[in-house]
Write a protein that holds these residues in place. Structure first.
Motif, mmCIF file in Angstrom:
data_model
loop_
_atom_site.group_PDB
_atom_site.id
_atom_site.type_symbol
_atom_site.label_atom_id
_atom_site.label_comp_id
_atom_site.label_asym_id
_atom_site.label_seq_id
_atom_site.Cartn_x
_atom_site.Cartn_y
_atom_site.Cartn_z
ATOM 1 N N TRP A 195 0.843 -1.204 0.000
ATOM 2 C CA TRP A 195 0.000 0.000 0.000
ATOM 3 C C TRP A 195 0.874 1.249 0.000
ATOM 4 O O TRP A 195 0.635 2.173 -0.780
ATOM 5 C CB TRP A 195 -0.921 -0.048 1.217
ATOM 6 C CG TRP A 195 -1.775 1.169 1.408
ATOM 7 C CD1 TRP A 195 -2.764 1.619 0.580
ATOM 8 C CD2 TRP A 195 -1.714 2.083 2.498
ATOM 9 N NE1 TRP A 195 -3.324 2.762 1.095
ATOM 10 C CE2 TRP A 195 -2.700 3.068 2.290
ATOM 11 C CE3 TRP A 195 -0.937 2.156 3.651
ATOM 12 C CZ2 TRP A 195 -2.916 4.113 3.167
ATOM 13 C CZ3 TRP A 195 -1.164 3.200 4.525
ATOM 14 C CH2 TRP A 195 -2.132 4.161 4.281
ATOM 15 N N LEU A 196 1.905 1.293 0.854
ATOM 16 C CA LEU A 196 2.796 2.454 0.901
ATOM 17 C C LEU A 196 3.573 2.623 -0.405
ATOM 18 O O LEU A 196 3.767 3.743 -0.878
ATOM 19 C CB LEU A 196 3.772 2.332 2.076
ATOM 20 C CG LEU A 196 3.164 2.489 3.471
ATOM 21 C CD1 LEU A 196 4.182 2.111 4.537
ATOM 22 C CD2 LEU A 196 2.642 3.906 3.697
ATOM 23 N N ARG A 197 3.999 1.516 -0.998
ATOM 24 C CA ARG A 197 4.742 1.590 -2.270
ATOM 25 C C ARG A 197 3.864 2.079 -3.416
ATOM 26 O O ARG A 197 4.376 2.619 -4.393
ATOM 27 C CB ARG A 197 5.319 0.221 -2.620
ATOM 28 C CG ARG A 197 6.570 -0.098 -1.863
ATOM 29 C CD ARG A 197 7.179 -1.370 -2.383
ATOM 30 N NE ARG A 197 8.460 -1.611 -1.767
ATOM 31 C CZ ARG A 197 8.980 -2.807 -1.597
ATOM 32 N NH1 ARG A 197 8.340 -3.885 -2.015
ATOM 33 N NH2 ARG A 197 10.156 -2.943 -1.027
ATOM 34 N N SER A 198 2.559 1.877 -3.300
ATOM 35 C CA SER A 198 1.657 2.316 -4.368
ATOM 36 C C SER A 198 1.453 3.834 -4.360
ATOM 37 O O SER A 198 0.911 4.388 -5.302
ATOM 38 C CB SER A 198 0.298 1.616 -4.239
ATOM 39 O OG SER A 198 -0.442 2.140 -3.148
ATOM 40 N N MET A 199 1.899 4.488 -3.311
ATOM 41 C CA MET A 199 1.727 5.931 -3.163
ATOM 42 C C MET A 199 2.976 6.662 -3.628
ATOM 43 O O MET A 199 4.055 6.073 -3.686
ATOM 44 C CB MET A 199 1.535 6.288 -1.686
ATOM 45 C CG MET A 199 0.406 5.640 -1.002
ATOM 46 S SD MET A 199 0.480 6.127 0.750
ATOM 47 C CE MET A 199 -0.919 5.218 1.357
ATOM 48 N N ASP A 200 2.829 7.963 -3.873
ATOM 49 C CA ASP A 200 4.035 8.763 -4.071
ATOM 50 C C ASP A 200 4.703 8.905 -2.693
ATOM 51 O O ASP A 200 4.088 8.645 -1.662
ATOM 52 C CB ASP A 200 3.726 10.115 -4.720
ATOM 53 C CG ASP A 200 2.856 11.016 -3.864
ATOM 54 O OD1 ASP A 200 3.210 11.286 -2.699
ATOM 55 O OD2 ASP A 200 1.803 11.462 -4.356
ATOM 56 N N HIS A 201 5.964 9.322 -2.710
ATOM 57 C CA HIS A 201 6.728 9.376 -1.465
ATOM 58 C C HIS A 201 6.097 10.294 -0.424
ATOM 59 O O HIS A 201 6.084 9.976 0.761
ATOM 60 C CB HIS A 201 8.179 9.789 -1.735
ATOM 61 C CG HIS A 201 9.029 8.654 -2.192
ATOM 62 N ND1 HIS A 201 9.651 7.811 -1.319
ATOM 63 C CD2 HIS A 201 9.345 8.216 -3.423
ATOM 64 C CE1 HIS A 201 10.322 6.907 -1.987
ATOM 65 N NE2 HIS A 201 10.146 7.118 -3.283
ATOM 66 N N LEU A 202 5.577 11.416 -0.838
ATOM 67 C CA LEU A 202 4.972 12.341 0.107
ATOM 68 C C LEU A 202 3.792 11.688 0.821
ATOM 69 O O LEU A 202 3.690 11.754 2.051
ATOM 70 C CB LEU A 202 4.526 13.621 -0.604
ATOM 71 C CG LEU A 202 3.990 14.670 0.362
ATOM 72 C CD1 LEU A 202 4.711 15.982 0.170
ATOM 73 C CD2 LEU A 202 2.510 14.848 0.186
ATOM 74 N N ALA A 203 2.925 11.050 0.083
ATOM 75 C CA ALA A 203 1.755 10.412 0.686
ATOM 76 C C ALA A 203 2.168 9.274 1.619
ATOM 77 O O ALA A 203 1.577 9.099 2.693
ATOM 78 C CB ALA A 203 0.821 9.891 -0.400
ATOM 79 N N ALA A 204 3.179 8.507 1.234
ATOM 80 C CA ALA A 204 3.653 7.409 2.092
ATOM 81 C C ALA A 204 4.207 7.952 3.403
ATOM 82 O O ALA A 204 3.912 7.418 4.482
ATOM 83 C CB ALA A 204 4.709 6.592 1.358
#
Length: 171
Positions: free
Chosen positions: A29-38
């Protein structure tokens, strides 16, 4: 079975359970996000670390819990939580956001490492009953905190490595 053995079994099981859950559900789930969102998601979890102040509440922990351990753990958690909240509040000011992301991860990791060191030094595993109602914190909550700090550093370093590769290819 000794208190120390039970505590150690619980601690290892906490890490194993969170690593399995994290690897299966949270990391993808975290990898599916851009870095800021993660990083915002990780900061949101850590913003609840104000709860560590519970180590200072009489009647929640044993009066025998060494003050040196309790005070550092409580205020280290609180500082980490405040820095995480500041990161979330500063999301629109990117340089400040990234500064607070780094600050809360460094502060939080140092807090947890020192807490582990102090726990061993004061023989907390052999006296886990001193934790009273807070026993679940190091068993259930701390493993997830440490795993997410490591993940945040991985994301920060991979972002830096990507920036260096982009810069090098432009040269």
């Amino acid at each position: 079975m000794s208190t120390e053995s039970l505590f150690q079994i619980h601690l290892v099981a906490g890490y194993v359970a969170w690593l399995l859950c994290f690897g299966t559900y949270l990391l993808p789930w975290l990898r599916s996000m851009d870095h800021l969102a993660a990083h915002r998601a990780i900061a949101t979890l850590h913003s609840f670390r104000f709860f560590g102040l519970v180590f200072l509440l009489p009647g929640v922990v044993s009066p025998e819990l060494p003050a040196g351990f309790a005070v550092f753990a409580a205020w280290g958690d609180f500082a980490t939580g405040v820095l995480a909240m500041l990161a979330l509040a500063a999301v629109r000011i990117r340089p400040l956001f990234w500064l607070f992301i780094i600050a809360f991860n460094v502060t939080g990791t140092v807090d947890l490492v020192v807490d582990y060191y102090e726990a061993v030094r004061v023989e907390l595993p052999a006296h886990a009953g001193w934790l009273g109602a807070t026993y679940a914190i190091p068993i259930i909550y701390v493993p997830l905190l440490m795993i997410t700090h490591i993940t945040a550093f991985y994301f920060l370093l991979s972002r830096q490595a990507k920036a260096v590769r982009v810069f090098a290819s432009d040269a």
